[in-house]
Design an enzyme around this catalytic site. Sequence first.
Site, PDB file in Angstrom:
ATOM      1  N   ASP A   2      12.934  37.400   1.804  1.00  0.00           N
ATOM      2  CA  ASP A   2      13.717  36.628   2.770  1.00  0.00           C
ATOM      3  C   ASP A   2      15.123  37.136   3.052  1.00  0.00           C
ATOM      4  O   ASP A   2      15.816  36.961   1.793  1.00  0.00           O
ATOM      5  CB  ASP A   2      13.301  35.177   2.572  1.00  0.00           C
ATOM      6  CG  ASP A   2      13.813  34.262   3.821  1.00  0.00           C
ATOM      7  OD1 ASP A   2      14.184  34.940   4.794  1.00  0.00           O
ATOM      8  OD2 ASP A   2      13.437  33.207   3.931  1.00  0.00           O
ATOM      9  N   ASP A  96      13.042  38.060   9.791  1.00  0.00           N
ATOM     10  CA  ASP A  96      13.783  38.107   8.338  1.00  0.00           C
ATOM     11  C   ASP A  96      13.070  37.765   7.299  1.00  0.00           C
ATOM     12  O   ASP A  96      13.311  37.570   6.362  1.00  0.00           O
ATOM     13  CB  ASP A  96      15.093  37.304   8.535  1.00  0.00           C
ATOM     14  CG  ASP A  96      14.791  35.536   8.675  1.00  0.00           C
ATOM     15  OD1 ASP A  96      13.664  35.338   8.872  1.00  0.00           O
ATOM     16  OD2 ASP A  96      15.874  34.928   8.442  1.00  0.00           O
ATOM     17  N   GLU A  97      11.521  37.581   7.356  1.00  0.00           N
ATOM     18  CA  GLU A  97      10.755  37.228   6.450  1.00  0.00           C
ATOM     19  C   GLU A  97       9.608  38.195   6.221  1.00  0.00           C
ATOM     20  O   GLU A  97       8.887  38.598   7.179  1.00  0.00           O
ATOM     21  CB  GLU A  97      10.384  35.865   6.508  1.00  0.00           C
ATOM     22  CG  GLU A  97       9.613  35.188   5.412  1.00  0.00           C
ATOM     23  CD  GLU A  97       9.218  33.609   5.618  1.00  0.00           C
ATOM     24  OE1 GLU A  97       8.751  33.095   4.438  1.00  0.00           O
ATOM     25  OE2 GLU A  97       9.308  33.232   6.525  1.00  0.00           O
TER      26      GLU A  97
END
Length: 377
Positions: A2, A96-97
């Site tokens: 992350d 973003d993960e």
Amino acid sequence: MDLDSFFVSVERLKNSQLNNLPLIIGGKSNRGVVSSCSYEARAFGVKSAMPMRMAKMLCPHAVVLSGDMESYSQHSHLVTEIIRDNVPLFEKASIDEFYVDLTGMDRFYGCHKWAIELRQKIMQESGLPISFGLSVNKLIAKMGTNEGKPNGAIRVPQGEEKAFISPLNVGKIPMVGQKTYQTLSAMGVRTINTLQQIPVPLLEREFGRSGRVLHEKSHAIDRSEVIPYSEQKSASKERTFQQDTIDVDYLRAKLVSMTEDLAYDLRKQQKLTACVTVKIRYSDFNTVSRQMRIPYTSHEDTLIRTAKGIFEQLYDRRVLVRLIGIRFSHLVRGNFQIDLFEDNTKTLKLHQAKDLLRNKYGEQVVRRAVSMSKPRM
């Protein structure tokens, strides 16, 4: 894996003078909402989805930026490509993960050592900080990542998953939202350790079918698989009329209806679009189209306004129309309301309520009145 405070990290990468300063990204007006904030701002109580007015009161010396979705998407794509070049199987859960499947790696190289090297490679090539949690399933890996932030790495060995999460607050279980947390708190359940001791029938009585899922998660049980990443390039809808029409109001209504449906589909799939295309086919089968680039969004108000603007420029022959279509392209993943920088909290809650109704009762349960217009005879 992350990316830490992703939007903030990108802004600091572009402007190093923002380093170590409390930074808030979102609508600059007092009616806007916070989309992201730095750890320095969080220390003052600022958090995502908070009204900007409250955030400014909590941290009046913070730097406030509107945000740049184009830039965020580019950096997300860069990190995705680094992972793609080094990982045989991964899932992009959001902008973003990422979930990375390292099954079998322990027999050849060592999962922990390999994950550390991948993290270093991402940070060196992208300039962005990233944290990871390594464990036997997605649930514990995600919770480990959250505990490792900022800019950290946590390994939870097999057999130690339950002991790792037991002392944590129940609010740290991914499925536990504010309402569930309040119900658990009213039951006297604050830690996962306490939740582990509650019988399944009692949880099912309070939370329905989600009660069993809650029980399993509290015992570190997660059977979900890593979904191989494949990027959908576009989404579209078309309407061919049984009878060719020149009713402009009806054409606009159909366009709004299709755009509304597609925008909902984007949000349901946690996607954003940066390009809108409108297509018209006339009764003589002559087909024309025009597109417009826009900042990444899944906000139906913005998309409808864009589609109608394109239609007004495109429909200039004033002859019978056989087909009208709408297409969204340049899609990216994104599970935040990052397109609502300038919306107020009232508008945000309205759109969330509409989506909740659609999720529960179907897409047609709530619609704009204009999209229900009928052709004039």
